[in-house]
Design an enzyme around this catalytic site. Structure first.
Site, short mmCIF file in Angstrom:
data_model
loop_
_atom_site.label_atom_id
_atom_site.label_comp_id
_atom_site.label_asym_id
_atom_site.label_seq_id
_atom_site.Cartn_x
_atom_site.Cartn_y
_atom_site.Cartn_z
N ASP A 148 76.01 33.74 69.55
CA ASP A 148 77.27 33.18 70.01
C ASP A 148 76.97 31.73 70.40
O ASP A 148 75.80 31.37 70.59
CB ASP A 148 77.77 33.98 71.22
N ASP A 151 77.14 36.23 75.51
CA ASP A 151 77.25 36.24 76.97
C ASP A 151 78.62 36.64 77.48
O ASP A 151 78.76 37.06 78.62
CB ASP A 151 76.91 34.85 77.53
N ASP A 210 82.06 39.21 73.57
CA ASP A 210 80.87 39.47 72.75
C ASP A 210 80.41 40.93 72.83
O ASP A 210 79.58 41.35 72.02
CB ASP A 210 79.71 38.57 73.19
#
Length: 643
Positions: free
Chosen positions: A344, A538, A542
């Site tokens: 990410d 995080d 996600d």
């Protein structure tokens, strides 16, 4: 952690002794060993005189007590297990072998088997205790008390009784008992108990401090933000204590192997004792019974059964020392086969600390009005973008007129402010609502604002790469990772800039949470047979992707609770460079575990052959068994020293 018994106790019969985590006492354990050793040495020195006494009485009076003292734990464990229906185990092998030796009047050998086995156990337990110290040390950072501030006075209380919003005071040298925000004071905080980082971190008013870290210099006044059960240290302790519940494939194999291996050894030894005297002319029963007893001692799988789980336990502990929490030994195995790492962007590769860099009002709206509208709508969001807008606004936000608040995943927020419908979000959201707006090609995240379908302007927000992001990508390449990818909901321009700065293999931008899951599915489908795909994130968005990947990693500091709980590995420092370090720990653990398997099986196989041909005696058998176990244990301890 003391509620979990070690594999060591299961193997060697010390269910009630020192084999619990951290309960080993050298002083207590050495007494019976020393007493047995003294009797044994006396017996050997005066063996001829004792042997020649009436009915070998002197021999029995010296050697039998030595045998019982040194072998009592094994004998009683074998007896208990037989009563429970667990006949074929390591204790049974040792008991049958030594009682058989006494039966054929090889008493010194019987004592030697038990005594040196006991000495080996002593060294093994000492090694086990030291290897476990890294994980046991985590328990020592559990805070014992908190200085609760009530009506201007401080009162020591249990951290479990402190509520969110309470004020606590942390003096220099004290452990910070709960997660919270500093309201007064500045200090340096030692975060090494949680992160493994030795450099103290400077903190001041407005910053967050975590439970389990140590206040080094100034007095801190902290407003508690989480209950003790929800604090960072409580989550860490829970993760580590339960890491053993998810066993690696190799560990499960060894457990199953030992279950079938022991009865095979017993029946094979029985065949060695009975068949040759029946079918080979001139062979005596006494000789072949002795060889069978040697086989029983050599074949004891203690070295394997102890060292394999300990190897994985050491891997989990070694990773924990570095601020990498691995939730089970099975994930250490997964780390050895990583082919693709998918990141990410925000909060993972970038700091997630956004700053408003540009405000561009449109259609008669002023900069102040635009920022005020955005702050009102974003006031109920925890997203880093929202926090940056509120920080730029710099004043308290009146939210009584904000109604019908709705977060639209991957797009933005819609809310009613007074009598108007206000939309704050990305370009996709405005396209979905058919609102004409600026099309921007700038470095940064663009937040568009519209009121009742009319475009009011845009706010540009910039993020920064984490300090170790470039190093992290380079280390992953060096660790053998073939493909490094970034998935982001941000625009193409920002994604392209980040990908170029980090030298990523590829990236996908403007993704919704469900798009990220589809992307992971694609990479999983492309992975080579036996190779793994890792996702690192995080945010709460996600969590589905973390769960779908072969191995999910979450940032433990900035990361959301949902991401941390879903992840298989948690990086407490929020440093992407820790990913390559975790892969190193996994690979070294796997290597050492298989070294132990090959060592134990190789040496035992060799001595079994020597025993069948009568070359190896009971003396050599016990040295081979204890020696292999010790070497395996010491080798497993090397996992704690990954560079």
């Amino acid at each position: 952690m003391t509620s979990n018994k070690s594999t060591h106790s299961d193997c060697c019969g010390r269910d009630g002794g020192h084999s619990h985590y951290g309960e080993f006492s050298l002083k207590n354990e050495i007494v019976p060993v020393a007493l047995s050793m003294i009797l044994f040495v006396i017996g050997l020195i005066f063996y001829e005189d004792l042997h020649n006494t009436r009915f070998f009485l002197g021999e029995y009076l010296v050697f039998v007590p030595a045998y019982l003292i040194s072998g009592w734990a094994v004998l009683t464990a074998a007896g208990r297990n037989i009563l429970r229906g667990k006949i074929f185990d390591e204790n049974f092998l040792m008991t049958v072998a030594t009682l058989g030796a006494i039966a054929i009047h090889q008493i010194p050998e019987a004592v030697a088997v038990m005594l040196f086995f006991q000495v080996g156990e002593l060294f093994q337990d000492f090694s086990v205790s030291r290897s476990r110290s890294s994980i046991k040390s985590l328990l020592e950072v559990r805070p014992d008390s908190a200085n609760l501030k009530v009506d201007g006075e401080m009162k020591p209380v249990s951290p479990k009784s402190v509520q969110v919003g309470n004020i606590i005071v942390v003096k220099p040298g004290e452990k910070i008992p709960l997660d919270g925000e500093i309201t007064e004071g500045a200090s340096q905080v030692d975060t090494s108990p949680l992160t493994g980082e030795s450099v103290p971190r400077t903190v001041q008013v407005g910053e967050t401090v975590l439970a389990g870290t140590i206040n080094k210099s100034g007095v801190l006044t902290v407003r508690v933000s989480k209950l003790f059960e929800e604090s960072s240290i409580s989550k860490i302790l829970y993760l580590v204590e339960n890491a053993s519940s998810k066993k690696a494939t190799t560990e499960k194999f060894i457990t199953r192997f030992a279950r079938y291996y022991t009865p095979v050894v017993v029946f094979f030894s029985l065949a060695v004792a009975i068949l040759p005297p029946l079918f080979v002319p001139g062979e005596t029963s006494a000789e072949w019974v002795y060889r069978a007893l040697v086989l029983l001692v050599i074949s004891c799988p203690c070295g394997l059964v102890i060292s394999i789980p300990l190897g994985y336990f050491g891997g989990v502990g070694g990773a924990a020392k570095r601020g990498i929490l691995v939730k089970g030994s099975t994930f250490l195995d997964t780390l050895t086969d990583v082919q693709t790492v998918v990141f990410d962007k925000t909060g993972t590769l970038t700091k997630g600390v956004f700053n408003v860099t540009q405000i561009v009002p449109k259609n008669g709206c002023s900069e102040t009005e635009l920022l005020h509208l955005a702050a009102k709508v974003e006031s109920q969001s925890n997203h880093p973008v929202a926090k940056s807008i509120l920080s730029a606004y710099g004043e308290s936000v009146e939210t009584s007129d904000v109604k019908d608040y709705r977060e639209i995943a991957g797009h933005g927020i819609q809310a009613r402010v007074g009598n108007s419908i206000v939309i704050v979000g990305n370009s996709r959201l405005l396209l979905r609502e058919n609102i004409e707006h600026d099309v921007c090609d700038v470095e940064g995240t663009i937040v568009h604002v519209a009121v009742d379908g009319v475009y009011r302007g845009r706010i540009t927000i910039a993020d920064e790469l984490k300090d170790d992001a470039v190093e992290a990508i380079r280390n992953l390449k060096n660790a053998g990772v073939e493909q490094i990818v970034m998935l982001t909901g941000d625009n193409q321009t920002v994604a392209q800039i980040i990908a170029r700065q980090l030298n990523l293999d590829s990236y996908l931008a403007e993704l919704l949470p469900e798009d990220k899951v589809e992307a992971i599915e694609t990479y999983l489908g492309k992975a080579s047979k036996g190779k793994k795909v890792v996702f690192v994130g995080d945010g709460i968005n996600d969590a589905p992707v973390i769960a779908r990947a072969d191995l999910g990693m979450a940032m433990g500091g900035l990361g959301s609770d949902a991401a941390i709980e879903t992840a298989d590995v948690v990086l407490m420092t929020d440093a992407p460079s820790k990913i390559a370090e975790a892969i190193q720990v996994g690979k070294k653990t796997h290597k050492i575990v298989w070294q132990n398997i090959v060592l134990a099986m190789g040496v035992k196989g060799l001595f079994i052959i020597l025993g069948i041909f009568g070359i190896a005696t009971l003396w050599e058998a016990v040295f081979a068994d204890v020696g292999v176990a010790l070497l395996a244990i010491l080798n497993a301890g090397r996992i704690l020293k990954v560079n």
